[in-house]
Write an enzyme that holds these catalytic residues in place. Structure first.
Site, PDB file in Angstrom:
ATOM      1  N   HIS A 470       0.804  -1.212   0.000  1.00  0.00           N
ATOM      2  CA  HIS A 470       0.000   0.000   0.000  1.00  0.00           C
ATOM      3  C   HIS A 470       0.845   1.275   0.000  1.00  0.00           C
ATOM      4  CE1 HIS A 470      -3.683   1.985  -0.111  1.00  0.00           C
ATOM      5  NE2 HIS A 470      -4.145   1.815   1.113  1.00  0.00           N
ATOM      6  N   ASP A 474      -2.487   1.595  -4.657  1.00  0.00           N
ATOM      7  CA  ASP A 474      -3.744   1.948  -3.998  1.00  0.00           C
ATOM      8  C   ASP A 474      -4.800   0.878  -4.258  1.00  0.00           C
ATOM      9  OD1 ASP A 474      -2.718   4.327  -2.986  1.00  0.00           O
ATOM     10  OD2 ASP A 474      -3.188   5.406  -4.837  1.00  0.00           O
TER      11      ASP A 474
END
Length: 496
Positions: A470, A474
């Site tokens: 992350h 995304d």
């Protein structure tokens, strides 16, 4: 003429190697290409051949020592110098045991150490301040590493000036933030053993504060017995001794789980080198990449039908069975081509989007998991991918895998097996940014649409799970990539 044996380059991403075992000793005659030692890296284990014939004049590296690529690990003298090498060996060994008298005479006298004007902030810093000898067993600690939580929080590397500790004890002390001068020593010659450290950690648990205080006193006593120099308490302006620093109770320490002591009937299996490296890699990945897991349900009915249709002809033509793994690899490759940001590596504060798709495929091995890499997978057909998977599988099975076979992956696919594996989330293979994990293939009743109406049908289903980093990926991108890989499998538009 002497020839230096160096730590070789054993793969593009390998930067160091460990000498695990010497197969020769000093004074041995060796032939060219004769195996000299066993080397272990974070990728693979191998043997180092002799670059020339001659006599082993010196083994520079010790067993268990880790050295960078290009470092000298041994010296071989030419065959003509064998007699000279043998005659010099006793003198060489004697000189290694006893310092040269000439050097001793030439060495300047050490000035007497100056005592600090103020009280040291800890017993460890105090010991280092008055010691006239450098601490060779561990790196020096800075004052910034000292915290006022409790004496045991002082890094082990800064404590016990003049004392020597084993690498295991040093590592435990650094990881647990222990001042080794507080640990009572029961080992041979007043040494601190691993068991001593474990007992000391146990004494620091809540409810054992009295034991900790007793151990602390015993630790100082054992430090004095081992020759640790204790500085005198400097007098203040009025001649009074400086007050001792305040110490918080042991309950302020960070929680640590108890150390389990094996009992009768237990089986102790020490980690081999590969298991240690896997553990370090997995812990590093989890602490550096914020893993986001997501899972998709995939209908494999069409793929399994295609496989059934071609598996006999394929086995007769290729000589091995056609499994579902090449289909999953092809789906991952096609999805990576559509979403190239998933085919990337984190380098410092940058994301490097890779041109080639070098897909790693996790495979089980006797000593632990290996991830050989299919290079330029985007250029291969389904049959080509199946052949490469089979080739790498045989190399893993025959223990013939090389460091280059395992290096340079840009994305990974994991298939843990068919039994009891509904789905799970794999740990990212650093420095990659994602990993796909196949689940169990199983027939289940599902709702499908037939002629515009809902119906229940028996379908071949599988869960496909993605873990992504992350920091750079995304949720929208991660989900779109997983959805696309799933749809490619469901549509089953493959040629065999």
């Amino acid at each position: 003429m002497a020839t230096e044996v160096i730590m070789p380059q054993m793969g593009e991403s390998v930067v160091e190697g460990t000498v695990t075992k010497w197969l020769v000793k000093e004074g041995d005659m060796v032939k060219e290409d004769q195996s000299l030692c066993e080397i272990s890296t974070d990728k693979v284990d191998t043997e180092i051949p002799s670059p020339s014939a001659g006599v082993i004049a010196k083994l520079v590296a010790a067993e268990g020592q880790t050295l960078p690529i290009g470092a000298v690990i041994a010296v071989i003298e030419a065959p003509g110098a064998a007699a000279a090498a043998e005659s010099r060996a006793p003198a060489l060994r004697q000189s290694e045991r006893r310092p040269s008298a000439a050097l001793a005479e030439a060495a300047p006298a050490r000035p007497a150490p100056r005592m600090p004007a103020a009280a040291p902030s800890s017993p460890a810093i105090a010991a280092a301040a008055v010691s006239s000898e450098p601490i060779a067993a561990a790196p020096a600690a800075s004052v910034s590493n000292v915290t006022p939580i409790r004496p045991a929080s002082i890094p082990a590397a800064a404590s016990g000036a003049g004392r020597r500790y084993s690498p295991v004890v040093l590592r435990m002390a650094e990881e647990q933030h222990i001042d080794l001068s507080m640990v009572p020593a029961t080992g041979l010659g007043g040494r601190i053993s691993k068991r001593d450290v474990e007992r000391y950690l146990e004494s620091l648990r809540p409810g054992n504060q009295s034991a900790a205080r007793a151990n602390g006193s015993a630790g100082h006593a054992s430090a004095a017995a081992a020759g640790a120099v204790q500085p005198p308490s400097p007098a203040g302006a009025a001649g009074a001794s400086a007050p001792a620093p305040a110490v918080a109770p042991a309950t302020a320490a960070i929680f640590r789980p108890p150390v389990y002591q094996p009992r009768e009937g237990d089986t102790v299996e020490p980690f081999n080198r590969r298991r240690k490296l896997i553990a370090e890699h997995m812990v590093f990945s989890k602490t550096h990449s914020p893993h986001v897991p997501t899972v998709a349900e995939v209908d494999l009915t069409r793929v399994t039908a295609l496989r059934e249709q071609h598996k006999r002809d394929f086995a007769a033509r290729e000589g091995f069975a056609l499994t579902l793994l090449p289909f999953a690899v092809m789906a991952a490759v096609r999805a990576l081509k559509e979403f190239p940001r998933m085919n990337a590596s984190v380098v410092g504060d940058s994301l490097v989007v890779r041109r080639e798709i070098n897909l790693g495929v996790a495979m089980d091995a006797e000593e632990g998991l290996l991830v050989p890499v299919i290079r330029a997978a985007e250029t291969m057909s389904l049959t080509g991918l199946a052949r490469e998977i089979e080739r790498l599988r045989h190399k893993v099975q025959d223990k013939a895998i090389t460091a280059d076979d395992l290096a340079g992956g840009s994305f990974t696919l994991s298939n843990p097996g068919r039994e009891g594996n509904l789905y799970g989330f794999a740990i990212i293979n650093q420095p990659q940014v994602g990993i796909l994990r196949m689940g169990e293939v199983k027939k289940r009743p599902v709702v499908v649409e037939v002629d515009g109406a809902d119906a229940i049908a028996i379908r071949t289903m599988m869960y496909l799970a993605l873990s992504y980093d992350h920091r750079v990926i995304d949720g929208v991108l991660g989900n779109r990539f997983l959805y696309r890989a799933s749809r490619i499998l469901e549509e089953s538009d493959f040629e065999l």
